[in-house]
Design a protein around this motif. Sequence first.
Motif, short mmCIF file in Angstrom:
data_model
loop_
_atom_site.label_atom_id
_atom_site.label_comp_id
_atom_site.label_asym_id
_atom_site.label_seq_id
_atom_site.Cartn_x
_atom_site.Cartn_y
_atom_site.Cartn_z
N ALA A 137 -3.40 -0.55 4.87
CA ALA A 137 -3.04 0.76 6.03
C ALA A 137 -1.82 0.51 6.68
O ALA A 137 -1.10 1.17 6.34
CB ALA A 137 -4.36 0.68 6.77
N LEU A 138 -1.82 -0.89 7.00
CA LEU A 138 -0.52 -1.35 7.70
C LEU A 138 0.75 -1.19 6.67
O LEU A 138 1.81 -0.63 7.19
CB LEU A 138 -0.65 -2.64 8.22
CG LEU A 138 0.29 -3.16 9.18
CD1 LEU A 138 0.40 -2.22 10.62
CD2 LEU A 138 0.18 -4.66 9.86
N LEU A 139 0.45 -1.55 5.64
CA LEU A 139 1.72 -1.67 4.67
C LEU A 139 1.94 -0.28 4.38
O LEU A 139 3.39 0.13 4.47
CB LEU A 139 1.41 -2.27 3.36
CG LEU A 139 2.35 -2.18 2.15
CD1 LEU A 139 3.56 -3.08 2.65
CD2 LEU A 139 1.80 -3.04 0.96
N MET A 140 1.07 0.61 3.96
CA MET A 140 1.37 1.90 3.84
C MET A 140 2.21 2.61 5.04
O MET A 140 3.05 3.57 4.85
CB MET A 140 0.11 2.74 3.59
CG MET A 140 -0.54 2.47 2.16
SD MET A 140 -2.04 3.35 1.91
CE MET A 140 -1.59 4.72 1.55
N ALA A 141 1.64 2.62 6.11
CA ALA A 141 2.19 3.04 7.38
C ALA A 141 3.62 2.44 7.69
O ALA A 141 4.61 3.46 8.02
CB ALA A 141 1.38 2.42 8.79
N GLU A 142 3.83 1.30 7.45
CA GLU A 142 5.15 0.75 7.63
C GLU A 142 6.05 1.12 6.57
O GLU A 142 7.38 0.67 6.64
CB GLU A 142 5.12 -0.71 7.96
CG GLU A 142 4.30 -0.95 9.26
CD GLU A 142 4.28 -2.50 9.73
OE1 GLU A 142 4.53 -3.35 8.60
OE2 GLU A 142 3.88 -3.07 10.77
N SER A 143 5.73 1.45 5.66
CA SER A 143 6.57 1.77 4.49
C SER A 143 6.86 3.21 4.40
O SER A 143 7.61 3.80 3.46
CB SER A 143 5.62 1.43 2.96
OG SER A 143 5.46 0.26 2.91
N GLY A 144 6.60 3.89 5.53
CA GLY A 144 7.10 5.37 5.65
C GLY A 144 6.12 6.41 5.10
O GLY A 144 6.50 7.01 4.45
N TYR A 145 4.69 6.26 5.59
CA TYR A 145 3.72 7.18 5.14
C TYR A 145 4.02 8.68 5.50
O TYR A 145 4.49 8.83 6.59
CB TYR A 145 2.41 6.64 5.56
CG TYR A 145 1.22 7.71 5.10
CD1 TYR A 145 0.97 7.52 3.77
CD2 TYR A 145 0.89 8.57 6.01
CE1 TYR A 145 -0.27 8.49 3.39
CE2 TYR A 145 -0.08 9.62 5.50
CZ TYR A 145 -0.74 9.45 4.06
OH TYR A 145 -1.53 10.43 3.76
N THR A 146 4.04 9.39 4.66
CA THR A 146 4.02 10.81 4.87
C THR A 146 2.92 11.71 4.43
O THR A 146 2.44 11.46 3.42
CB THR A 146 5.46 11.57 4.31
OG1 THR A 146 5.18 11.47 2.86
CG2 THR A 146 6.58 11.09 5.06
N MET A 147 2.59 12.64 5.12
CA MET A 147 1.16 13.50 4.86
C MET A 147 1.59 14.22 3.31
O MET A 147 2.61 14.75 3.13
CB MET A 147 1.15 14.51 5.63
CG MET A 147 -0.53 15.30 5.40
SD MET A 147 -0.43 16.91 6.47
CE MET A 147 -0.45 16.13 8.08
N PRO A 148 0.65 14.00 2.39
CA PRO A 148 0.91 14.66 1.00
C PRO A 148 0.77 16.26 1.11
O PRO A 148 -0.20 16.50 2.00
CB PRO A 148 -0.23 14.13 0.33
CG PRO A 148 -1.28 13.67 1.17
CD PRO A 148 -0.61 13.16 2.39
N PRO A 149 1.61 16.98 0.25
CA PRO A 149 1.51 18.48 0.28
C PRO A 149 -0.11 18.87 -0.05
O PRO A 149 -0.72 18.12 -1.13
CB PRO A 149 2.45 18.81 -0.45
CG PRO A 149 2.80 17.81 -1.50
CD PRO A 149 2.61 16.67 -0.71
#
Length: 801
Positions: free
Chosen positions: A696-708
């Motif tokens: 979760a942290l890796l995804m957040a810090e890698s610039g997670y954006t909400m999918p369409p």
Amino acid sequence: MNRHINKVAVIGSGIMGSGIACHFANIGVEVLLLDIVPRELTDAEKSKGLSLEDKVVRNRIVNTSLATALKSSPSPIYHKKFADRITTGNLEDDISKVADTDWIIEVVVERLDIKKQVFEKLEKHRTPGTLITTNTSGIPIAFMSEGRSEDFQQHFCGTHFFNPARYLKLFEIIPGPKTKPEILAFLEGYGEKFLGKTSVLAKDTPAFIGNRIGTFGIQSLFHLVRDLGLTVEEVDKLTGPVIGRPKSATFRTVDVVGLDTLAHVAQGVYENCPDDERREVFQQPDFINAMLEKKMYGSKTGQGFYKKEKGKDGKSTILTLDLDTLEYRENKKASFASLERTKPIDKVIDRFPVLIDGDDKASKFYRLSFGALFAYVTHRVPEISDELYKIDDAMKAGYGWEHGPFQVWDAIGFEKGLELIKESGQEAASWVGDMKKAGIGSFYSVKDGATYYYDLDKKDMIAVPGQDAFIILDNIRESKAVFRNKGVVVEDLGDGILNVEFQSKMNTIGSDVLSGLNKAIDLAEKDFQGLVVGNQAANFSVGANIGMIFMMAVEQEYDELNYSIKAFQDTMMRMRYSSIPTIAAPHGMTLGGGCELSLHADKVVAAAETYIGLVEFGVGVIPGGGGSKEMALRASDTFRKNDVELNVLQEYFLAIGMAKVSTSAYEAYDLGLLQKGKDIVVVNKDRQIATAKAHALLMAESGYTMPPRRKDVKVLGKQALGMFLVGTDSMEAGHYISDHDKKIANKLAYVMAGGDLSEASYVSEQYLLDLEREAFLSLATERKTLERIQHMLKTGKPLRN
């Protein structure tokens, strides 16, 4: 020196050896499995004109043993294809191949002379520096390495797996006289991280830790059962799930293990532990000796404490042994007032004070058995282990106890435990008196999220080592909770990651859980970086609260039921379409709604032992929380150029229609419930929450954006619907499914085909969700569906009507 395990040799292909080989194959290690060469031909081999020199004959023992293991249930292997990682051979033609392995594990018969002969042969081919260990369950390690080279002895120790190796987590490591400390440290870490085990460093004492305590517990009951006049059924009722022990409890477990095996271990302790203050317990009472004489060993001889017998009608019934007459009789239901008082108490640990506080035979049994056990484990520290927590770890991981003896004592209370010891006619070890004098009233405590235990040498509480790799929710639930209701607790895991922990019975998903999930997403979107949905109960979730659905349907509150289904769907969609990454951490039973939740997370970090599936057909409905929609979507995403798309869709349809449940997380990939390249599997469940947090942290810090939101789901319309309807007609005509099964399947077909569209079209997720909800509602009005739900609520088993 960095040590890597790429290939292991397992010497001995019996039940234990084949199980160990399969578990190494489970984690991706190449395995060489060797056994002896047969000394004579079978009749079948003679008829084929084979000789003792033919390879197929020379490898017959090992190949037969492995094949038998792979066919056994429960399976020792995560996925059938993993068996390809195992190469078989024999100890004459192939022993030189051990030179190319990183670890040699001996699993031959429990005879010292034979083991020493095997080690002598292995040393001629073993590469210096290679790990070499024995899976002995009781022979002193020091005896086995006598006469071997210095390098052999430095890299030699005991590594005791418990059977079945895939499922039981205990991994006892027993040093020899000259084992290098770094070898022991490596094995402890490897067991935890790669094998998914609870590694416990034990002393070289008879039966080590798990079997020393476990055998005492069973032997103690053998003596106690006659004193209290208890029946076999009553003891199994008292020593099963009600106190957090396996369903097989005591006597069924002995039948599975083998009474002869248990007696052998007990005899070994009796002969080799002359200073054990309870040595007499390891001698068998008269009724056990009589059973041994009659070869009433249990499952292996067809009769033990229980016996399966076929009646005249061809149906099998389970008979129970009368301990007074040693004759079999019909099973008698066991019930006790003390157990009735614990029914409202969901948490096992909270039941113990109630169980000992009654005036019936059950409470007396608990007082005497716990008192004897508490006294015994105090005298085993430091004899078998310097640290008391290792005894608890061993019993939980090796015997499937939910709580170890010192944890149970803490739950009952320090002073009360001492009273039970006195009532049982025993005395605690002197160090317990030191604790009392120092004013320390518990064996464990929690501080800053870490578990502390009483250390005999320091006479104080010190932290259990190695906790950094784990997140223990029990330790942080009170101090780190940011929200709670009746259904969930939301905890701050640190580093901006929240965790949603279900708290409902069997972790069912009802209105409180859905409300809690939405609140957690709100909190995470506002002030945190990511969200994990995970718990450390026996099962992730058995699905939606069908009792609530049943009541609404019976009362014909269809608007309210429609609202509830939509709330479920909307919450699942929030899992997918939120501004923060969501991680599901399923394990154990992950059924129905629990599966649907996992399907909608951004990523799944599944425990290897995850049994996941969409099982709603069993209660007369289709998946209504987005599961039917999601399988149609996943089929669409799987379509490739030149595919026969109907065949692809049919596979996803059958996963629901046949209520398929994976027998491991790896099988879930085949069912389309986990996705390769996105979802991952962890072998050690204890590391699961920490691993999920890290992702979760890796995804957040890698610039997670909400999918369409998806509007490009390809559905096949009438083409698919027609194929499915013809199929269900044929199944009904062949009497493979009932009329109601057909109705449910046709409803699912309509949803996954996207309705009766005239041609293949692209639709939105919401379009499919609306079809799904309409189908679910219509099925919930059916009398036969209500019968199925009611039957499931009453019996826990599906009804075919």
